[in-house]
Motif scaffolding. Sequence first.
Motif, PDB file in Angstrom:
ATOM      1  N   GLU A  68       0.828  -1.206   0.000  1.00 18.17           N
ATOM      2  CA  GLU A  68       0.000   0.000   0.000  1.00 18.17           C
ATOM      3  C   GLU A  68       0.861   1.254   0.000  1.00 18.17           C
ATOM      4  OE1 GLU A  68      -3.626   2.092   2.597  1.00 18.17           O
ATOM      5  OE2 GLU A  68      -2.833   0.115   3.141  1.00 18.17           O
ATOM      6  N   ILE A  69       0.483   2.198  -0.838  1.00 17.89           N
ATOM      7  CA  ILE A  69       1.108   3.517  -0.841  1.00 17.89           C
ATOM      8  C   ILE A  69       0.268   4.403   0.070  1.00 17.89           C
ATOM      9  CG2 ILE A  69       1.852   5.472  -2.227  1.00 17.89           C
ATOM     10  CD1 ILE A  69       3.333   2.890  -2.861  1.00 17.89           C
ATOM     11  N   SER A  70       0.844   4.820   1.179  1.00 16.73           N
ATOM     12  CA  SER A  70       0.101   5.558   2.198  1.00 16.73           C
ATOM     13  C   SER A  70       0.329   7.057   2.079  1.00 16.73           C
ATOM     14  CB  SER A  70       0.534   5.076   3.591  1.00 16.73           C
ATOM     15  OG  SER A  70       0.064   5.943   4.597  1.00 16.73           O
ATOM     16  N   MET A  71      -0.613   7.821   2.590  1.00 21.37           N
ATOM     17  CA  MET A  71      -0.475   9.274   2.610  1.00 21.37           C
ATOM     18  C   MET A  71       0.516   9.733   3.680  1.00 21.37           C
ATOM     19  SD  MET A  71      -3.888  10.608   4.635  1.00 21.37           S
ATOM     20  CE  MET A  71      -5.039   9.727   3.586  1.00 21.37           C
ATOM     21  N   TYR A  72       0.929   8.822   4.530  1.00 19.93           N
ATOM     22  CA  TYR A  72       1.775   9.202   5.658  1.00 19.93           C
ATOM     23  C   TYR A  72       3.272   9.147   5.351  1.00 19.93           C
ATOM     24  CZ  TYR A  72      -2.648   8.475   8.047  1.00 19.93           C
ATOM     25  OH  TYR A  72      -3.965   8.529   8.421  1.00 19.93           O
ATOM     26  N   TYR A  73       3.628   8.564   4.207  1.00 24.20           N
ATOM     27  CA  TYR A  73       5.047   8.413   3.896  1.00 24.20           C
ATOM     28  C   TYR A  73       5.333   8.852   2.466  1.00 24.20           C
ATOM     29  CZ  TYR A  73       4.756   5.500   8.063  1.00 24.20           C
ATOM     30  OH  TYR A  73       4.516   5.042   9.331  1.00 24.20           O
ATOM     31  N   ASP A  74       6.609   9.003   2.172  1.00 26.51           N
ATOM     32  CA  ASP A  74       7.043   9.352   0.825  1.00 26.51           C
ATOM     33  C   ASP A  74       6.526   8.285  -0.152  1.00 26.51           C
ATOM     34  OD1 ASP A  74       9.799  10.973  -0.458  1.00 26.51           O
ATOM     35  OD2 ASP A  74       8.867   9.347  -1.563  1.00 26.51           O
ATOM     36  N   PRO A  75       5.921   8.699  -1.273  1.00 30.88           N
ATOM     37  CA  PRO A  75       5.334   7.723  -2.197  1.00 30.88           C
ATOM     38  C   PRO A  75       6.327   7.106  -3.184  1.00 30.88           C
ATOM     39  CG  PRO A  75       4.855   9.920  -2.982  1.00 30.88           C
ATOM     40  CD  PRO A  75       5.591  10.089  -1.671  1.00 30.88           C
ATOM     41  N   MET A  76       7.608   7.073  -2.826  1.00 29.93           N
ATOM     42  CA  MET A  76       8.575   6.446  -3.724  1.00 29.93           C
ATOM     43  C   MET A  76       8.330   4.942  -3.796  1.00 29.93           C
ATOM     44  SD  MET A  76      12.747   6.196  -3.615  1.00 29.93           S
ATOM     45  CE  MET A  76      13.034   7.953  -3.598  1.00 29.93           C
ATOM     46  N   ILE A  77       8.263   4.418  -5.011  1.00 34.62           N
ATOM     47  CA  ILE A  77       8.069   2.990  -5.231  1.00 34.62           C
ATOM     48  C   ILE A  77       9.412   2.276  -5.329  1.00 34.62           C
ATOM     49  CG2 ILE A  77       7.228   1.278  -6.889  1.00 34.62           C
ATOM     50  CD1 ILE A  77       4.971   3.218  -7.567  1.00 34.62           C
TER      51      ILE A  77
END
Length: 211
Positions: free
Chosen positions: A89-98
């Motif tokens: 999951e890509i969360s709003m709480y952390y950097d969205p780097m994949i």
Amino acid sequence: MNPRLQVEHPVTELVTGVDLVEQMIRVAAGEALTLEQKDVTLDGWAIEARVYAEDARRGFLPSIGRVTDYREPAGTGIRVDAGTFEGGEISMYYDPMIAKLIAYGEDRQQATERLLDALDGYDIRGVTTNLDFLSSLLAHPRFRQGDISTNFIAEEYPDGYQDPVIDERAGEQFAVIAAYVRAQQELRARHVHAGDADSPWKVLKRAGRGG
């Protein structure tokens, strides 16, 4: 002096052959460095692209959600340092780097071409990514010429990034290819359901391997 490990450290590692993380761990454990400055030599070129869950068409806003499909590219000179996985999951709480995608080559041109090919080899679904933007940037004439600065994006994309316009002929060609692929898939599906004479099981049996 900035003593922390830089995000771009894979570039340094690829052109020097030095594992910086290993060296940092050894120093933290009280060991001495295993090399001196004179031992560090540069060989080739490396370029890193940060693959993000963000929408370049909307001012690079983060794209949150679950990564439903995730396939990494591979190939000569390609390194992937990933921070997510299929189902992650890509969360709003952390950097969205994949992931960090790094390409190594004998020169800048080869490294750039390998990075472009690797970007095309990604398959990420469930969230919006900046893959198209990265490909557009790497293919830009100014980037190819090395005529870049920190103002590059503002100068070349003053109205924001937009998908490239596909001319009518190219659109028709893509439609024909898509229709052909779909027809082949349906044909294979019908053969499987109908017990086609050339199904894999019957081929194996004719070859004496099916029992």
